[in-house]
Design an enzyme around this catalytic site. Structure first.
Site, PDB file in Angstrom:
ATOM      1  N   TRP A 129     -25.702 -12.015  58.421  1.00 58.80           N
ATOM      2  CA  TRP A 129     -25.773 -12.614  57.365  1.00 58.80           C
ATOM      3  C   TRP A 129     -24.453 -14.168  56.871  1.00 58.80           C
ATOM      4  CZ3 TRP A 129     -22.563 -11.405  53.850  1.00 58.80           C
ATOM      5  CH2 TRP A 129     -21.462 -10.214  53.565  1.00 58.80           C
ATOM      6  N   ASN A 130     -23.119 -13.667  57.437  1.00 57.54           N
ATOM      7  CA  ASN A 130     -22.770 -13.937  56.223  1.00 57.54           C
ATOM      8  C   ASN A 130     -22.157 -15.384  56.490  1.00 57.54           C
ATOM      9  OD1 ASN A 130     -21.643 -12.891  58.725  1.00 57.54           O
ATOM     10  ND2 ASN A 130     -19.738 -12.769  57.601  1.00 57.54           N
ATOM     11  N   GLY A 205     -21.269  -7.918  63.972  1.00 55.20           N
ATOM     12  CA  GLY A 205     -22.253  -6.851  62.812  1.00 55.20           C
ATOM     13  C   GLY A 205     -20.716  -5.412  62.149  1.00 55.20           C
ATOM     14  N   SER A 206     -21.502  -4.734  61.462  1.00 52.94           N
ATOM     15  CA  SER A 206     -20.169  -3.438  61.537  1.00 52.94           C
ATOM     16  C   SER A 206     -20.151  -2.858  62.467  1.00 52.94           C
ATOM     17  CB  SER A 206     -21.213  -2.903  60.197  1.00 52.94           C
ATOM     18  OG  SER A 206     -22.543  -2.079  60.862  1.00 52.94           O
ATOM     19  N   GLU A 227     -17.995  -8.326  68.407  1.00 53.15           N
ATOM     20  CA  GLU A 227     -17.637  -8.804  66.990  1.00 53.15           C
ATOM     21  C   GLU A 227     -16.772  -8.637  65.492  1.00 53.15           C
ATOM     22  OE1 GLU A 227     -16.327 -10.625  64.354  1.00 53.15           O
ATOM     23  OE2 GLU A 227     -15.478 -12.243  64.163  1.00 53.15           O
ATOM     24  N   LEU A 228     -16.212  -7.176  65.310  1.00 48.52           N
ATOM     25  CA  LEU A 228     -16.725  -6.072  64.601  1.00 48.52           C
ATOM     26  C   LEU A 228     -16.114  -6.369  63.365  1.00 48.52           C
ATOM     27  CD1 LEU A 228     -17.596  -3.140  66.771  1.00 48.52           C
ATOM     28  CD2 LEU A 228     -19.396  -4.859  66.482  1.00 48.52           C
ATOM     29  N   CYS A 261     -15.040 -11.369  57.700  1.00 47.29           N
ATOM     30  CA  CYS A 261     -14.341 -10.497  59.495  1.00 47.29           C
ATOM     31  C   CYS A 261     -12.687 -10.576  58.950  1.00 47.29           C
ATOM     32  CB  CYS A 261     -15.179 -10.280  60.063  1.00 47.29           C
ATOM     33  SG  CYS A 261     -16.691  -9.588  60.275  1.00 47.29           S
ATOM     34  N   GLU A 358     -12.306  -1.195  55.554  1.00 45.01           N
ATOM     35  CA  GLU A 358     -12.840  -2.380  55.176  1.00 45.01           C
ATOM     36  C   GLU A 358     -14.160  -2.491  53.681  1.00 45.01           C
ATOM     37  OE1 GLU A 358     -15.086  -6.027  57.502  1.00 45.01           O
ATOM     38  OE2 GLU A 358     -16.201  -4.373  57.931  1.00 45.01           O
TER      39      GLU A 358
END
Length: 453
Positions: A129-130, A205-206, A227-228, A261, A358
């Site tokens: 969502w970011n 995401g996470s 891509e975490l 991130c 994080e």
């Protein structure tokens, strides 16, 4: 059904209809059916399509920026910049995709041996969502240029943004089925990964969610790019331009209310300038006001969800309880919405929550280092490895940091950012694979070796 909330007010937004698994598979089937024709479309025509997408994105810029402000709290000025960056990404691959995908001759015992880069088929993008527009284009622009069709599974928090984005794609006269929206709840994602028509997966995401996606894709022997999360370190040495460093560090940590991130999460300062840098940052952080993201201002917007805000606050409180000093922020604001103040935590050490975990919000963890060796050791004391940076005027220090920092990106005297021209990705808990640049477009292709006697 998808049930987003407005993070500025905390109130529910209109429910958005989601697809059940039968209808979702039907959408995937449409993309699969469109794949052969799109793969056969001349690359120059694919490039023209991406240029039309860029034009339509710019035409929809205001709508998309307002939707992002409403659904996930991105300040309007940042949303407008995000759409423009996304349009530039489409144009970058339109201009350079043919070169990146050109056949490469390799010497061997054949009379002619070479490598061709051909599309895999249909690629599933699972997006957060970011940055709902940028991260969609980061996935879709190279995949479409390579000749794949794309199915976009947006985050449940941003359904209207996703709908408007795909509407802009459709307005660019793409062939039917080439780029499709998949509004489903998260519990259905695994079955979509299992779909035989899905040939690869892109996930942002996470780290915890990334493990699940990676396991499901691997069980189906499908390639994935992940891509975490990140706990990006930034080192400031005594010989740095401290004014510029502090300005960029503030921007990096507070943009998008800290929900990035690749923003600076851990700041490591050489001890001789530690107090000076902390005071400069205090002046920047302490004067940052909270405000409505839909208005033209430089205020700090809200955290996207209440559960995320509470998680962030818990990390701050645990860090303080472990011995860190809170110079500003660190308290839950009263009133409506999911706001969190710019927070500066000093004397943070390994073992504290803000150092080890994080922190996805406007919280900066500051640590003191004796010298460059100590700073690099602290920077690498992490299971993450997304971005990293150093501020110094010493060329030897630059080179040592570039070589030593364990991360997918190293910025020297500048901000860690994503750029369509450069590959982006991480190592460790930050994922694997690369997006963007010439490397990104080659993630979802068949690297076919040709040998002719």
């Amino acid at each position: 059904m998808l049930t987003p909330n407005n993070p500025t007010t905390g109130k529910a937004l209109p429910i958005y209809p989601s697809l059940d698994i039968t209808k979702a598979k039907r959408v995937v089937g449409m993309a699969v059916s469109a794949a052969p024709q799109w793969a056969d479309t001349p690359i120059a025509e694919r490039a023209d399509a991406l240029r039309r997408i860029a034009q339509r994105l710019r035409e929809a810029k205001q709508e998309l920026a307002h939707l992002m402000a409403q659904e996930m709290g991105k300040p309007l000025r940042e949303g407008l910049a995000e759409v423009e960056k996304s349009a530039q990404c489409a144009e970058y691959y339109a201009d350079n995709g043919a070169q990146f995908l050109a056949a490469e001759t390799l010497a061997s015992d054949a009379s002619h041996s070479y490598v061709k880069y051909q599309p895999l088929g249909t690629v599933l993008g699972i997006l957060p969502w970011n940055a709902p527009v940028w991260l969609a284009l980061r996935f879709m622009a190279p995949a479409l240029m390579a000749g794949n069709t794309c199915v976009m599974k947006a985050d449940p928090n941003t359904p209207c943004t996703a709908d408007a984005l795909i509407t802009a794609f459709n307005a660019a006269d793409l062939p039917s089925g080439v780029a499709l929206n998949l509004p489903i709840t998260n519990d259905l994602v695994g079955e979509i990964i299992d779909h035989p028509g899905i040939k690869a997966v892109s996930f942002t995401g996470s780290s915890n969610a990334g493990r699940k996606v990676a396991a499901r894709a691997a069980a189906n022997l499908k390639p994935a790019v992940l891509e975490l999360g990140g706990s990006d370190p930034c080192i400031v040495m005594a010989d740095a331009d401290l004014n510029k460093a502090c300005d960029i560090i503030t921007l990096s940590r507070l943009i998008n209310a800290g929900q990035s991130c690749i923003s600076v999460k851990r700041l490591i300062i050489e001890e001789s300038v530690y107090d000076d840098v902390c005071e400069r940052l205090f002046q920047s952080f302490n004067h940052k006001t909270l405000g409505d993201p839909s208005k033209e201002s430089d205020s700090l917007g809200p955290i996207a969800r209440e559960d995320l805000r509470l998680t962030l606050h818990d990390q701050v409180q645990r860090t303080i309880a472990a011995g860190a000093r809170c110079l500003c922020g660190g308290e839950l604001p009263k009133g409506e919405g999911f706001f969190y103040p710019a927070t500066l935590l000093l004397d943070v050490t390994p073992g504290m929550a803000a150092f080890d975990e994080e922190t996805f919000g406007p919280v900066l963890a500051v640590s003191k280092a004796r010298d460059l060796d100590h700073a690099l050791a602290l920077a690498n004391t992490s299971m993450y490895g997304l971005g990293s940076s150093i501020w110094t005027t010493n060329e030897n220090s630059m080179e040592r940091a570039i070589y030593t920092l364990r991360a997918g990106q190293v910025a020297v005297n500048g901000i860690v950012k994503t750029d369509p021209r450069l590959p982006s990705g991480g190592i460790g808990l930050s994922g694997y694979g690369r997006e963007l640049g010439p490397q990104g477009i080659r993630e979802f292709v068949n690297v076919k070796q040709i040998w002719i006697a």
